[in-house]
Design a protein around this motif. Structure first.
Motif, PDB file in Angstrom:
ATOM      1  N   ILE A  99       0.808  -1.211   0.000  1.00 30.68           N
ATOM      2  CA  ILE A  99       0.000   0.000   0.000  1.00 30.68           C
ATOM      3  C   ILE A  99       0.847   1.270   0.000  1.00 30.68           C
ATOM      4  N   ASP A 100       0.199   2.365  -0.393  1.00 27.31           N
ATOM      5  CA  ASP A 100       0.732   3.707  -0.222  1.00 27.31           C
ATOM      6  C   ASP A 100       0.510   4.083   1.243  1.00 27.31           C
ATOM      7  N   SER A 101       1.548   4.492   1.943  1.00 28.99           N
ATOM      8  CA  SER A 101       1.438   4.740   3.385  1.00 28.99           C
ATOM      9  C   SER A 101       0.586   5.966   3.708  1.00 28.99           C
ATOM     10  N   ARG A 102       0.240   6.796   2.703  1.00 30.04           N
ATOM     11  CA  ARG A 102      -0.634   7.946   2.947  1.00 30.04           C
ATOM     12  C   ARG A 102      -2.102   7.590   2.736  1.00 30.04           C
ATOM     13  N   THR A 103      -2.406   6.934   1.627  1.00 32.45           N
ATOM     14  CA  THR A 103      -3.803   6.661   1.272  1.00 32.45           C
ATOM     15  C   THR A 103      -4.296   5.311   1.766  1.00 32.45           C
ATOM     16  N   TYR A 104      -3.375   4.392   2.054  1.00 27.58           N
ATOM     17  CA  TYR A 104      -3.676   3.022   2.471  1.00 27.58           C
ATOM     18  C   TYR A 104      -4.217   2.178   1.326  1.00 27.58           C
ATOM     19  N   ASN A 105      -4.202   2.731   0.122  1.00 32.40           N
ATOM     20  CA  ASN A 105      -4.596   2.000  -1.077  1.00 32.40           C
ATOM     21  C   ASN A 105      -3.374   1.403  -1.762  1.00 32.40           C
ATOM     22  N   LEU A 106      -3.627   0.510  -2.702  1.00 27.61           N
ATOM     23  CA  LEU A 106      -2.567  -0.098  -3.499  1.00 27.61           C
ATOM     24  C   LEU A 106      -1.673   0.990  -4.085  1.00 27.61           C
ATOM     25  N   CYS A 107      -0.357   0.843  -3.910  1.00 25.72           N
ATOM     26  CA  CYS A 107       0.596   1.885  -4.282  1.00 25.72           C
ATOM     27  C   CYS A 107       0.998   1.762  -5.757  1.00 25.72           C
ATOM     28  N   PRO A 108       0.757   2.782  -6.573  1.00 27.54           N
ATOM     29  CA  PRO A 108       1.134   2.722  -7.991  1.00 27.54           C
ATOM     30  C   PRO A 108       2.632   2.541  -8.207  1.00 27.54           C
ATOM     31  N   ASN A 109       3.456   3.131  -7.333  1.00 25.33           N
ATOM     32  CA  ASN A 109       4.914   2.971  -7.488  1.00 25.33           C
ATOM     33  C   ASN A 109       5.329   1.526  -7.258  1.00 25.33           C
ATOM     34  N   GLU A 110       4.753   0.916  -6.225  1.00 29.21           N
ATOM     35  CA  GLU A 110       5.035  -0.503  -5.965  1.00 29.21           C
ATOM     36  C   GLU A 110       4.505  -1.368  -7.106  1.00 29.21           C
ATOM     37  N   LEU A 111       3.363  -0.990  -7.646  1.00 29.28           N
ATOM     38  CA  LEU A 111       2.786  -1.735  -8.767  1.00 29.28           C
ATOM     39  C   LEU A 111       3.701  -1.680  -9.981  1.00 29.28           C
ATOM     40  N   GLU A 112       4.239  -0.510 -10.279  1.00 32.67           N
ATOM     41  CA  GLU A 112       5.128  -0.359 -11.432  1.00 32.67           C
ATOM     42  C   GLU A 112       6.357  -1.247 -11.302  1.00 32.67           C
ATOM     43  N   ILE A 113       6.958  -1.234 -10.127  1.00 34.30           N
ATOM     44  CA  ILE A 113       8.152  -2.063  -9.876  1.00 34.30           C
ATOM     45  C   ILE A 113       7.818  -3.548 -10.020  1.00 34.30           C
ATOM     46  N   LYS A 114       6.688  -3.940  -9.446  1.00 30.33           N
ATOM     47  CA  LYS A 114       6.311  -5.356  -9.453  1.00 30.33           C
ATOM     48  C   LYS A 114       5.939  -5.826 -10.851  1.00 30.33           C
ATOM     49  N   LEU A 115       5.265  -4.976 -11.637  1.00 30.00           N
ATOM     50  CA  LEU A 115       4.924  -5.333 -13.016  1.00 30.00           C
ATOM     51  C   LEU A 115       6.176  -5.490 -13.878  1.00 30.00           C
ATOM     52  N   GLU A 116       7.133  -4.598 -13.700  1.00 33.10           N
ATOM     53  CA  GLU A 116       8.383  -4.696 -14.464  1.00 33.10           C
ATOM     54  C   GLU A 116       9.086  -6.016 -14.162  1.00 33.10           C
TER      55      GLU A 116
END
Length: 387
Positions: A99-116
């Motif tokens: 998660i994004d530590s501010r919104t508590y939702n799935l983090c787009p930055n983490e998603l980008e890294i994981k997809l790559e």
């Protein structure tokens, strides 16, 4: 006891249900499509398929996108287990994005890294399920751009989020997703007692989901029908389930939808008051993503444990002892015993795990009075003794 959430049932709601009880239809009749129409009118989505729970909606959404054995579904660790379980129902494998530590939702930055990384390793997901936790929309524009790059389908789990907006679009418009799922459980923003819905702008997906909710059966006769039959005829063309919504539930939902804007507006007033009353306390209040309007199903605070002498558990229990039924949304899915048995372990998703150590859901529902809210803050304040 002050609950963390509860339904708001009016005389209009009661009258709507009683009218159905006196009608010719209790299970399948005109109210279900009328409720679906209310959902599409609000969201702008072309199609809605009402079912008996959001879990059922997630399941038929995954089936419609042809998720199956050998495929992957990714979702957030901070969600109810159904967001992940729906993938397992289809025989797929499940993984998580922190998660994004501010919104508590799935983090787009983490998603980008994981997809790559998954692209290199040959294990890209077929379906991503971002969850609009507490009603706060995910950063869907960024998520859609990333998923388009890797041909990943999106199911928005908007169980908490009806009545919210993202970039000026109602949650449920499916502007950035293939399918959006709502929940109408009693503690949600609007209720059908139990129930859910899957919305889409794709006609074929809507037809598939409508089949899957009702045993895979249709009454339509097509060129594949071997002989001509009468009006009694039905045919099963795929394996489906009994996920239908009743007329009683739909009638309640239609009535509740008339007050959707009112419900969400009250929640925002309560949230604003909480944020004012909690100012100066060693807690983090909810963050609002830019260009969004939350449905505010939940108001989650995070304890700043390094500034207080009490533990997370002690603060939680102090509130409960004082007849304030706070809750915690959620235990990270990967820390559940069933998922640990798959190989997930503590340390896999550090931001989700840190959130779990600090989060408490305070009471949030339209019927919450100012005096009850004052009591919640008073007891919370006394439990947060400074070091």
């Amino acid at each position: 006891m002050i609950p963390y959430g509860r339904q708001d049932i009016s005389q209009q709601d009661i009258d709507a249900v009683v009218a159905v009880l006196k009608s010719d239809f209790l299970t399948q009749g005109p109210k279900v499509p009328a409720f679906e129409s209310a959902l599409t009118s609000h969201t702008g989505a072309k199609y809605a398929v009402a079912v008996n729970s959001a879990t059922s909606a997630l399941h038929i959404a995954c089936m419609a996108l042809e998720l199956g054995e050998g495929d992957w579904l990714w979702t957030s660790p901070i969600t109810f287990v159904a967001s992940a379980n729906a993938g397992l129902y289809c025989g797929a494998k499940v993984d998580f994005v922190d998660i994004d530590s501010r919104t508590y939702n799935l983090c787009p930055n983490e998603l980008e890294i994981k997809l790559e990384r998954a692209s290199v390793e040959g294990c890209l997901p077929k379906v991503l399920v971002p969850v609009h936790l507490c009603g706060q929309p995910c950063d869907m524009k960024r998520i859609r751009e990333l998923c388009n790059k890797y041909d990943v389908k999106i199911i928005e789990d908007a169980s908490h989020a009806i009545g919210g907006y993202y970039e000026g679009q109602p949650i449920g418009s499916c502007h950035y997703s293939d399918i959006t799922v709502f929940s109408f459980h009693p503690v949600k923003i609007v209720t059908t007692a139990e129930g859910g819905a899957a919305l889409t702008n794709d006609h074929k997906l809507s037809e598939k989901m409508a089949l899957y909710r009702s045993h895979g059966i249709t009454r339509d006769q097509d060129e594949m029908t071997e002989v001509s039959h009468g009006d009694w005829y039905y045919q099963q063309i795929t394996l489906g389930y009994n996920y239908r919504m009743t007329e009683l539930q739909a009638a309640l939902g239609i009535s509740q939808m008339m007050r959707l804007k009112e419900f969400v507006a009250i929640r925002h007033k309560l949230a604003e008051r909480y944020s004012f009353l909690l100012k100066g306390l060693p807690v983090l209040i909810p963050y609002q993503l830019e260009n969004t309007y939350s449905g505010l199903h939940l108001y989650v605070i995070r304890l700043q444990l390094d500034e207080i002498s009490a533990t997370h558990k002690e603060v939680f229990e102090e509130l409960r002892v004082n007849q304030i039924a706070v809750n915690l949304h959620y235990i990270p899915v990967h820390m559940q015993p069933y998922y640990k048995a798959m190989g997930f372990k503590y340390g896999d998703y550090p931001d989700s795990e840190q959130y779990y150590k600090e989060a408490i859901s305070l009471p949030m529902y339209p019927g919450l009075s100012e005096s009850e809210q004052d009591k919640v803050v008073k007891v919370l304040t006394s439990s947060l003794a400074s070091k």
